[in-house]
Design a protein around this motif. Structure first.
Motif, PDB file in Angstrom:
ATOM      1  N   ASN A 146     -19.019 -16.597  10.133  1.00 33.71           N
ATOM      2  CA  ASN A 146     -19.256 -15.240  10.614  1.00 33.71           C
ATOM      3  C   ASN A 146     -18.389 -14.255   9.849  1.00 33.71           C
ATOM      4  OD1 ASN A 146     -20.104 -13.077  12.168  1.00 33.71           O
ATOM      5  ND2 ASN A 146     -18.730 -13.526  13.868  1.00 33.71           N
TER       6      ASN A 146
ATOM      7  N   SER B  65     -22.507 -22.568  16.880  1.00 38.87           N
ATOM      8  CA  SER B  65     -21.041 -22.610  16.828  1.00 38.87           C
ATOM      9  C   SER B  65     -20.467 -23.375  18.017  1.00 38.87           C
ATOM     10  CB  SER B  65     -20.466 -21.189  16.789  1.00 38.87           C
ATOM     11  OG  SER B  65     -20.799 -20.478  17.970  1.00 38.87           O
TER      12      SER B  65
ATOM     13  N   GLN C 248     -14.832  -8.192  12.814  1.00 42.26           N
ATOM     14  CA  GLN C 248     -15.288  -9.585  12.872  1.00 42.26           C
ATOM     15  C   GLN C 248     -14.590 -10.424  11.800  1.00 42.26           C
ATOM     16  OE1 GLN C 248     -17.710 -11.163  14.895  1.00 42.26           O
ATOM     17  NE2 GLN C 248     -17.580  -9.353  16.193  1.00 42.26           N
TER      18      GLN C 248
ATOM     19  N   THR D 160     -24.333 -18.411  18.391  1.00 44.27           N
ATOM     20  CA  THR D 160     -23.375 -18.947  19.365  1.00 44.27           C
ATOM     21  C   THR D 160     -23.683 -20.400  19.701  1.00 44.27           C
ATOM     22  OG1 THR D 160     -23.171 -16.733  20.320  1.00 44.27           O
ATOM     23  CG2 THR D 160     -22.332 -18.561  21.629  1.00 44.27           C
TER      24      THR D 160
ATOM     25  N   MET E  51      -7.882 -16.494  12.754  1.00 48.25           N
ATOM     26  CA  MET E  51      -8.057 -17.867  13.241  1.00 48.25           C
ATOM     27  C   MET E  51      -7.841 -18.860  12.107  1.00 48.25           C
ATOM     28  SD  MET E  51     -11.304 -19.640  15.184  1.00 48.25           S
ATOM     29  CE  MET E  51     -11.119 -18.700  16.689  1.00 48.25           C
TER      30      MET E  51
ATOM     31  N   THR F 149     -16.704 -22.512  11.637  1.00 48.01           N
ATOM     32  CA  THR F 149     -17.813 -21.755  12.208  1.00 48.01           C
ATOM     33  C   THR F 149     -17.476 -20.267  12.266  1.00 48.01           C
ATOM     34  OG1 THR F 149     -18.391 -23.665  13.557  1.00 48.01           O
ATOM     35  CG2 THR F 149     -19.343 -21.570  14.201  1.00 48.01           C
ATOM     36  N   GLU F 150     -16.254 -19.969  12.700  1.00 49.00           N
ATOM     37  CA  GLU F 150     -15.827 -18.564  12.787  1.00 49.00           C
ATOM     38  C   GLU F 150     -15.739 -17.949  11.396  1.00 49.00           C
ATOM     39  OE1 GLU F 150     -15.031 -15.198  14.885  1.00 49.00           O
ATOM     40  OE2 GLU F 150     -15.444 -17.157  15.760  1.00 49.00           O
TER      41      GLU F 150
ATOM     42  N   ASP G  56     -10.990 -11.275  12.821  1.00 45.76           N
ATOM     43  CA  ASP G  56     -10.915 -12.355  13.820  1.00 45.76           C
ATOM     44  C   ASP G  56     -10.986 -13.724  13.146  1.00 45.76           C
ATOM     45  OD1 ASP G  56     -10.733 -10.513  15.826  1.00 45.76           O
ATOM     46  OD2 ASP G  56     -12.855 -10.581  16.357  1.00 45.76           O
ATOM     47  N   GLY G  57     -11.928 -13.877  12.219  1.00 48.40           N
ATOM     48  CA  GLY G  57     -12.085 -15.149  11.517  1.00 48.40           C
ATOM     49  C   GLY G  57     -10.909 -15.457  10.614  1.00 48.40           C
TER      50      GLY G  57
END
Length: 583
Positions: free
Chosen positions: A310, A248, A134, A245, A141, A306-307, A137-138
């Motif tokens: 997380n 976000s 996780q 979710t 991005m 937002t990502e 991924d953030g």
């Protein structure tokens, strides 16, 4: 305030991992800058092309063709710059992820055993695997969109101001609304993602527990209760995931609404300015393109923020594991125990797993080299705890334990454990061949030595019956072997090492009586001249011990040989007779 501080701390830790790859980061920023400049140059070319279309029959086709060629070159260079930027970002992200995972796993190998014993294994696995995924991924991005987004915003402002500062001022006045919306949502999404991450870890722990103990679950008819608990945790995960979710997902439409206001403001003020001759139609076209390009990064950055909420939540859980207090390190001048003679002394030892629950108190023991010491007593009396202390899986609270007159705390753990051979009631085998499992403690052993250890442990006969013999691959923890076969392999592994001291904790509990008799003979041969500690519930297996320690409530209440303890007619005699009482 506390959450913000913790957030900043996590970001600083992430930056510590990133600084190692500063060259790639600079290249990524350079390619992002090139990509942004070229992207922002396209609207100017488009505007120039529009201005070459004056009226019907008044079109400068030659000029437009030259501009189209320029646009083609710019588009190709932009695509190349973006590809190089993404390549750098991917390398940075997955290198950092590799480093974090490696550090987390290294920490796992140095954590005190009490941490592993007191935390669900599934949750630990979730931190190292799912949470790091996780986080990656953030982070990816963030690298891909955050910096290029910031550069796009600054670049478009410069270009817009250069065309018409009044229209650019309209854009700037509406911008704070978009920033406010993004900040408002991101603050609330952090708590949701934190709860989601924790609940996911809880679910992983439950699944790990159920898979590892499926036979017990089915044997006791606990399937429905296990499924109900799974459903309950899964429902909480669903709820927390939906909330995370939801928060976000509203970021994008909210910022898009603000972006619509920006575009409308630019369109109206630009059209009025064009009517009054303030700008050309081509410049208005470029301005509208810039308005879109200016607002687009706000959508992306809002999504990134937002990502990142997380990602930082997951990173915080991983860093919490990495920063756990390690076991007390070996002293700088710690002795290396070469070949132990086998003299073991426990001097006024006190120990408990929890301060409020006393276990071992004032335990004293002097073991001479080569002695066979049996430890017996009721469940929970501290037998296995003594083994944990002898191997220094735990340190004593008070008192001392020494081997060959050297305190365990004054020698390296590795050298201490290399002098012990350990066979436990709970077997452990790794995913690999039979040969790899037997050679686990001594990889350099010859084929002849391995075969001899297998034969002495009575494992050779069943191994030869397997499809590939010693090259047969067994599943994790030997799942395709019987419990007795797994224990024979563990015994063979110790027999191959032949260390100067032995610990046998219910080592033959899963072996049939006939094989046990033969194994006991093999053990007797192996224990000759070696200090041995034998934990046993079946008292018939320890009759030949030089000294039997009878433990109760963490204390030695009786000690002596088998015969002398029977003659005392005390607690040991009661235990022994209870095993052979006629029902």
């Amino acid at each position: 305030m506390h959450k913000r501080f913790r957030h900043k701390g996590t970001i600083i830790k992430v930056l510590q991992f990133l600084k190692k790859y500063w060259i790639l980061e600079l290249l990524s920023l350079l390619f992002a800058l090139i990509s942004v400049i070229l992207t922002l140059y396209l609207p100017i070319l488009t505007g120039d092309a529009v201005d070459l279309i004056v009226d019907k029959g008044l079109v400068d086709f030659q000029g437009i063709l030259r501009i189209l060629i320029k646009m083609g070159i710019v588009i190709v260079l932009t695509a190349l710059a973006q590809w190089l930027m993404n390549t750098c970002n991917n390398r940075i992200t997955y290198s950092v992820v590799r480093d974090i995972r490696r550090q987390a796993f290294d920490k796992l190998t140095t954590l005190p055993l009490k941490y592993v014993d007191s935390h669900p294994h599934g949750d630990i696995i979730s931190r190292i695997v799912a949470d790091v995924d996780q986080f990656s991924d953030g982070l990816l991005m963030g690298f891909t969109q955050f910096f290029s987004g910031i550069m796009t915003i600054l670049g478009t402002l410069v270009f817009m101001v250069s065309i018409n500062y009044k229209i650019a001022l309209v854009v700037l006045l509406i911008t704070p609304v978009s920033l406010f919306v993004a900040a408002f949502i991101s603050k609330r999404s952090y708590a949701m993602f934190k709860l989601q991450s924790e609940t996911r870890g809880e679910l992983t722990a439950h699944i790990d527990e159920m898979i590892g103990n499926q036979k017990v679950v089915q044997a006791f008819g606990h399937e429905e209760e296990a499924a109900d608990k799974f459903q309950e945790i899964n429902k909480r995960l669903q709820s927390s995931s939906l909330k995370a979710t939801f928060f976000s997902s509203i970021t994008n439409p909210a910022t898009r609404f603000v972006n619509g206001l920006v575009y409308a403001g630019v369109g109206i003020t630009g059209a009025l300015s064009a009517i009054n001759g303030g700008i050309s139609v081509g410049q208005l076209s470029a301005f509208l393109n810039y308005a879109n390009q200016y607002t687009k990064p706000f959508n992306e950055i809002s999504g990134v923020i937002t990502e990142l909420q997380n990602a930082l939540t997951c990173a915080a859980r991983v860093f919490a594991l990495i920063e756990e207090e390690t076991q007390t390190p070996d002293k700088d001048d710690a002795a290396v125990l070469e070949k132990a003679k086998g003299k073991v002394t426990l001097d006024h030892v006190y120990f408990s797993y929890r301060p409020d629950v006393k276990l071992i108190e004032n335990l004293n023991l002097n073991v001479k080299p080569g002695q066979r010491i049996a430890i017996v007593g009721p469940t929970g009396c501290g037998k296995s705890t003594v083994i944990n202390l002898l191997m220094r899986f735990y340190d004593v609270d008070q008192g001392s334990i020494s081997v060959d007159d050297i305190d365990l705390r004054d020698m390296t753990r590795r050298s201490l454990r290399e002098n012990y051979g350990m066979v436990l009631q709970e077997t452990w085998l790794k995913n690999g061949t039979i040969r790899e499992n037997i050679l686990y403690g001594r990889p350099e052993a010859t084929e002849e030595e391995m075969l001899r250890a297998s034969k002495e442990s009575y494992a050779h006969s069943f191994i030869k019956r397997l499809p590939e013999g010693y090259d047969t691959v067994i599943t994790e923890d030997g799942g395709n072997l019987s419990q007795g076969q797994k224990q024979l392999l563990c015994i063979a592994r110790v027999m191959l090492c032949m260390p100067p001291m032995l610990i046998l904790d219910e080592a033959t509990s899963s072996i049939d009586t006939r094989t046990e008799i033969r194994i006991q003979k093999a053990f007797a041969k192996m224990m000759e001249g070696r200090t041995s500690f034998i934990v046993a519930h079946r008292l018939s297996t320890i009759k030949e011990a030089d000294l039997i320690l009878v433990m109760k409530d963490g204390k030695i209440i009786e000690q002596g040989t088998h015969q002398s303890l029977l003659e005392k007619d005390g607690f040991y005699a009661q235990l022994y007779n209870s095993q052979f009482a006629v029902m």
